[in-house]
Design an enzyme around this catalytic site. Structure first.
Site, PDB file in Angstrom:
ATOM      1  N   GLY B  47       0.875  -1.168   0.000  1.00 46.04           N
ATOM      2  CA  GLY B  47       0.000   0.000   0.000  1.00 46.04           C
ATOM      3  C   GLY B  47       0.905   1.208   0.000  1.00 46.04           C
ATOM      4  O   GLY B  47       2.019   1.135  -0.498  1.00 46.04           O
ATOM      5  N   GLU B  48       0.450   2.300   0.553  1.00 48.44           N
ATOM      6  CA  GLU B  48       1.312   3.472   0.657  1.00 48.44           C
ATOM      7  C   GLU B  48       1.786   3.601   2.100  1.00 48.44           C
ATOM      8  O   GLU B  48       0.974   3.809   3.010  1.00 48.44           O
ATOM      9  CB  GLU B  48       0.562   4.733   0.219  1.00 48.44           C
ATOM     10  CG  GLU B  48       0.417   4.844  -1.289  1.00 48.44           C
ATOM     11  CD  GLU B  48       1.747   4.743  -2.037  1.00 48.44           C
ATOM     12  OE1 GLU B  48       2.754   5.307  -1.561  1.00 48.44           O
ATOM     13  OE2 GLU B  48       1.780   4.091  -3.089  1.00 48.44           O
ATOM     14  N   SER B  49       3.097   3.475   2.310  1.00 43.07           N
ATOM     15  CA  SER B  49       3.612   3.429   3.679  1.00 43.07           C
ATOM     16  C   SER B  49       3.327   4.734   4.430  1.00 43.07           C
ATOM     17  O   SER B  49       3.049   4.705   5.628  1.00 43.07           O
ATOM     18  CB  SER B  49       5.108   3.111   3.686  1.00 43.07           C
ATOM     19  OG  SER B  49       5.838   4.085   2.971  1.00 43.07           O
ATOM     20  N   CYS B  79       6.418  -5.062   0.547  1.00 36.77           N
ATOM     21  CA  CYS B  79       6.538  -3.723  -0.040  1.00 36.77           C
ATOM     22  C   CYS B  79       6.409  -2.632   1.026  1.00 36.77           C
ATOM     23  O   CYS B  79       7.334  -2.429   1.788  1.00 36.77           O
ATOM     24  CB  CYS B  79       5.546  -3.544  -1.187  1.00 36.77           C
ATOM     25  SG  CYS B  79       5.902  -2.105  -2.198  1.00 36.77           S
ATOM     26  N   ARG B 105      13.207   3.473  -0.070  1.00 36.23           N
ATOM     27  CA  ARG B 105      11.884   3.505  -0.708  1.00 36.23           C
ATOM     28  C   ARG B 105      11.990   3.805  -2.197  1.00 36.23           C
ATOM     29  O   ARG B 105      12.932   4.462  -2.629  1.00 36.23           O
ATOM     30  CB  ARG B 105      11.014   4.587  -0.053  1.00 36.23           C
ATOM     31  CG  ARG B 105      10.694   4.322   1.401  1.00 36.23           C
ATOM     32  CD  ARG B 105       9.895   5.478   1.989  1.00 36.23           C
ATOM     33  NE  ARG B 105       8.648   5.663   1.259  1.00 36.23           N
ATOM     34  CZ  ARG B 105       7.963   6.807   1.221  1.00 36.23           C
ATOM     35  NH1 ARG B 105       8.409   7.873   1.829  1.00 36.23           N
ATOM     36  NH2 ARG B 105       6.847   6.876   0.565  1.00 36.23           N
ATOM     37  N   ILE B 133       6.196  -3.116  -7.543  1.00 36.11           N
ATOM     38  CA  ILE B 133       5.457  -1.892  -7.864  1.00 36.11           C
ATOM     39  C   ILE B 133       6.016  -0.733  -7.049  1.00 36.11           C
ATOM     40  O   ILE B 133       5.877  -0.720  -5.829  1.00 36.11           O
ATOM     41  CB  ILE B 133       3.951  -2.100  -7.586  1.00 36.11           C
ATOM     42  CG1 ILE B 133       3.423  -3.186  -8.529  1.00 36.11           C
ATOM     43  CG2 ILE B 133       3.181  -0.798  -7.794  1.00 36.11           C
ATOM     44  CD1 ILE B 133       2.008  -3.600  -8.285  1.00 36.11           C
ATOM     45  N   ARG B 134       6.667   0.176  -7.728  1.00 38.82           N
ATOM     46  CA  ARG B 134       7.322   1.290  -7.027  1.00 38.82           C
ATOM     47  C   ARG B 134       8.011   0.745  -5.777  1.00 38.82           C
ATOM     48  O   ARG B 134       7.854   1.265  -4.676  1.00 38.82           O
ATOM     49  CB  ARG B 134       6.294   2.365  -6.648  1.00 38.82           C
ATOM     50  CG  ARG B 134       5.748   3.139  -7.854  1.00 38.82           C
ATOM     51  CD  ARG B 134       4.547   4.018  -7.489  1.00 38.82           C
ATOM     52  NE  ARG B 134       4.747   4.743  -6.247  1.00 38.82           N
ATOM     53  CZ  ARG B 134       5.254   5.963  -6.154  1.00 38.82           C
ATOM     54  NH1 ARG B 134       5.571   6.628  -7.229  1.00 38.82           N
ATOM     55  NH2 ARG B 134       5.415   6.531  -4.984  1.00 38.82           N
ATOM     56  N   HIS B 169       5.231  -8.167  -4.348  1.00 38.29           N
ATOM     57  CA  HIS B 169       3.849  -8.431  -3.910  1.00 38.29           C
ATOM     58  C   HIS B 169       3.425  -9.870  -4.183  1.00 38.29           C
ATOM     59  O   HIS B 169       2.774 -10.143  -5.199  1.00 38.29           O
ATOM     60  CB  HIS B 169       2.894  -7.489  -4.642  1.00 38.29           C
ATOM     61  CG  HIS B 169       3.084  -6.061  -4.277  1.00 38.29           C
ATOM     62  ND1 HIS B 169       2.582  -5.519  -3.122  1.00 38.29           N
ATOM     63  CD2 HIS B 169       3.740  -5.055  -4.906  1.00 38.29           C
ATOM     64  CE1 HIS B 169       2.914  -4.244  -3.054  1.00 38.29           C
ATOM     65  NE2 HIS B 169       3.622  -3.938  -4.116  1.00 38.29           N
ATOM     66  N   GLU B 171       1.117 -11.379  -2.927  1.00 35.88           N
ATOM     67  CA  GLU B 171      -0.356 -11.448  -2.849  1.00 35.88           C
ATOM     68  C   GLU B 171      -1.030 -11.169  -4.189  1.00 35.88           C
ATOM     69  O   GLU B 171      -2.216 -11.431  -4.358  1.00 35.88           O
ATOM     70  CB  GLU B 171      -0.869 -10.477  -1.775  1.00 35.88           C
ATOM     71  CG  GLU B 171      -0.814  -8.989  -2.119  1.00 35.88           C
ATOM     72  CD  GLU B 171       0.530  -8.318  -1.880  1.00 35.88           C
ATOM     73  OE1 GLU B 171       1.543  -9.038  -1.713  1.00 35.88           O
ATOM     74  OE2 GLU B 171       0.584  -7.075  -1.870  1.00 35.88           O
TER      75      GLU B 171
END
Lengths: 293, 195
Positions: B47-49, B79, B105, B133-134, B169, B171
Site C-alpha cells: 500500500g502506501e507506507s 513492499c 523507498r 510496484i514502485r 507483492h 499477494e
C-alpha cells in the site's frame, strides 16, 4: 523482466485501495495531502470546480506544475489527459507520472475514440457510469476505474448513481448463466470475454474508486459503504477553510467508513463545505459526465 | 489452529486474506489495535507506507505493533510492509523499526519502471513470479538476517527470526509459496509457545 504488464499496472491501483487520492495544484498542496495520509495526488492546473467556473477548453496541466508536484512528494502522482489525446498522454508518461486519468473533466480531444491504453507502459484510470462503459475502458486497457459522478459540483448524487449502477450490473452478470452473457454483452456494449471474467471472479477485474462530487467525510464513507475501493476528492479539500484538517478527516472516514461515532467526531468544526451545485440546474453542455461514451 | 491477521488500514488487504486462506488457515482483517490480541501472526500488506503510518499514529497502533513484535510473534511485511518493519530507512525516520535492515523507498524508480521478474527464493521456490510496484529494496542487512532472494544484486527478500520481508507483492499472484512459508513460521512459533 517485464514492465507495463497488466499485473504491474492493475497491481499499482490495488495498492491504493482503502485510500484517498487528492487533487492538488501545487507543491504545497501536495505536501499537505501527503502529510494528511493521501495515497496519491492528482496534479492539476485547476480543480474541477474552477475548471467549471472558468469555462473554455480545459487541457492537460502545465508540465511545470506536474514536475513541481513530482518533486515534492514520495507518494504516487497522477495527472489528467484529455479523452483521446494521445500526445498529452505520451507527454505525461515521458514525464514519469505514475498514473494517467483519461478524464472527462478536461475538454475531450476526440469525441469518438478513447485512448488505446494497452499500448502504454504507464497505467490509466478512466471514468464510468455503468458496466458497459467500465468494460469498454478495461477493454481498451484501463487498469483502474472510477465513477464519473459530476465533478466540481460537491454533489454526491451522480457518483452514488454510477456506483450503484455498476455494482448492480456486476451482481447481475455474476448471477447469469454463461449462455446468457453474449446477449448481455450486446446490450451493455461490453466485451464478452470481460463479462466471462467478471462472472468467474465475482467482481470487476480492476479496482473502482468513487469520484465526482465527494464533498464531506460522510460522502467519502457513503461511497465506501456502496462498494467503492477508495475515493478521489477533487475540489472539496483545498476549497475548504482548513485543508489539512479536512484532508485528514476524509482519510479517516474512508478507512473507518462504518464507525459512525468517529465520523461524527471528525466532521465537527470543518468549516463551511463547498456550496455545491444542484445537478438539474446544470445546462446539458455543462455536464462533464456525458463526455466520452 | 493458527489465525493470521492482515493490517487493514489501507492497501492490498483482500489479496493477502485470500492467500492466507489458500494456505488453509484462518485470516482476519485488523482495523483496531485490540484485534491484534486475537492473532498469532501479522501481515503488513502493500500500500502506501506514508498513508499507513498516518493511520497507525492516529489510532495509537504503534505501541501495540511493537508489543506484538516483542512477544515474539511472526510478522511479514510486503513492499510498504517491509518499509514499516525496517529499523532504518534511507532519508526517513523508521516506523515500527524491528527488523535489522536498512530499506530504501521507491528504489527501482517510478511506476513506469515497475516490473515483473521470476526470482529464486531460498527455502521457498526455484522460480517465483515477483511483482515489483514502485518497490523498495533492502540496502543493508544485519548479521542475523538471512537473505532469501536478490534481484540484480539487490536484496529483495529476507528473514530475521520472527520477521519476514520482501520488496515485491506475492499477494498479487496465484502462487502462495511465500505466504505458506510465513504460515509455517507462525505455526512453529505457536507450537513452541504451547510447550
Amino acid at each position: 523482466m517485464k514492465t507495463g504488464t497488466d499485473r504491474v499496472k492493475r497491481g499499482m491501483a490495488e495498492m491504493q485501495k482503502g485510500g484517498v487520492i487528492m487533487d492538488v495544484v501545487n507543491a504545497e498542496q501536495a505536501r499537505i495531502a501527503e502529510e494528511a495520509g493521501a495515497v496519491a495526488v492528482m496534479a492539476l492546473e485547476r480543480v474541477p470546480s474552477d475548471i467549471r467556473a472558468a469555462g473554455g477548453v480545459a487541457r492537460m496541466a502545465d508540465p511545470r506544475i506536474i514536475e513541481e508536484v513530482l518533486n515534492a512528494v514520495s507518494i504516487p502522482v497522477m495527472a489528467k489527459a484529455r479523452i483521446g489525446h494521445i500526445v498529452e498522454a505520451r507527454v505525461l508518461e515521458a514525464m514519469g507520472v505514475d498514473y494517467i486519468d483519461e478524464s472527462e473533466v478536461l475538454t475531450p480531444a476526440d469525441e469518438e475514440y478513447h485512448l488505446y491504453k494497452s499500448d502504454f507502459t504507464v497505467p490509466f484510470v478512466c471514468g464510468c457510469r455503468d458496466l458497459g462503459e467500465a468494460a469498454r475502458r478495461i477493454g481498451e486497457g484501463a487498469s483502474m476505474l472510477r465513477t464519473k459522478g459530476e465533478p466540481g459540483t460537491g454533489n454526491i448524487v451522480e457518483a452514488v448513481r454510477h456506483m450503484r449502477k455498476v455494482n448492480g450490473q456486476v451482481r447481475k452478470v455474476v448471477g447469469m448463466n454463461e449462455d446468457e452473457l453474449m446477449t448481455e454483452a450486446k446490450l451493455l456494449g461490453a466485451p464478452f470475454e470481460l463479462l466471462l471474467e467478471i462472472k468467474r471472479l465475482g467482481r470487476l477485474p480492476v479496482v473502482n474508486f468513487a469520484a465526482g462530487g465527494v464533498a464531506t467525510p460522510a460522502d467519502a464513507a457513503l461511497m465506501m459503504q456502496l462498494g467503492a475501493d477508495g475515493v478521489f476528492v477533487g475540489s472539496g479539500i483545498f476549497k475548504s477553510e482548513n485543508p489539512a484538517k479536512f484532508a485528514r478527516a476524509i482519510v479517516e472516514a474512508t478507512t473507518h467508513y462504518q464507525d459512525y461515532k468517529l465520523i461524527a467526531e471528525l466532521s465537527k468544526d470543518l468549516g463551511t463545505p463547498m456550496k455545491g451545485i444542484e445537478i438539474s440546474s446544470l445546462a446539458p453542455e455543462a455536464r462533464m459526465q456525458d463526455r466520452g461514451w | 489452529m493458527v489465525k493470521i491477521g492482515v493490517l487493514a488500514l489501507q492497501g492490498a488487504v483482500r489479496e493477502h486474506i485470500r492467500s492466507i486462506e489458500e494456505c488453509g488457515v484462518e485470516a482476519v482483517a485488523i482495523k483496531r489495535k485490540e484485534e491484534l490480541k486475537e492473532v498469532d501472526g501479522l501481515i503488513l500488506p502493500g500500500g502506501e507506507s506514508t498513508a499507513m503510518r498516518r493511520l497507525i499514529d492516529k489510532y495509537d497502533f504503534m505501541d501495540a505493533l511493537k508489543e506484538f513484535a516483542a512477544e515474539g510473534k511472526p510478522m511479514f511485511g510486503t513492499c510498504a510492509g517491509l518499509i514499516l518493519l525496517a529499523k532504518n530507512l534511507v532519508g526517513h525516520e523508521p516506523h515500527i523499526g524491528v527488523m535489522d535492515i536498512t530499506v530504501e523507498r521507491n528504489s527501482f524508480g517510478r511506476q513506469v519502471d515497475s516490473f515483473e521478474a521470476d526470482l529464486a527464493i531460498k527455502d521457498v521456490a526455484q522460480s517465483f513470479p515477483a511483482v515489483f510496484i514502485r518497490a523498495p529494496h533492502i540496502v543493508e542487512a544485519g548479521s542475523e538476517v538471512e537473505i532469501l532472494s536478490k534481484h540484480n544484486g539487490r536484496i529483495v527478500a529476507a528473514r530475521e527470526g520472527q520477521f519476514l520481508g520482501c520488496s515485491f507483492h506475492p499477494e498479487l499472484t496465484d502462487k502462495h509459496d511465500l505466504t505458506a512459508y510465513f504460515v509455517d513460521m507462525v505455526k512453529e512459533t505457536k507450537a513452541k509457545q504451547l510447550v
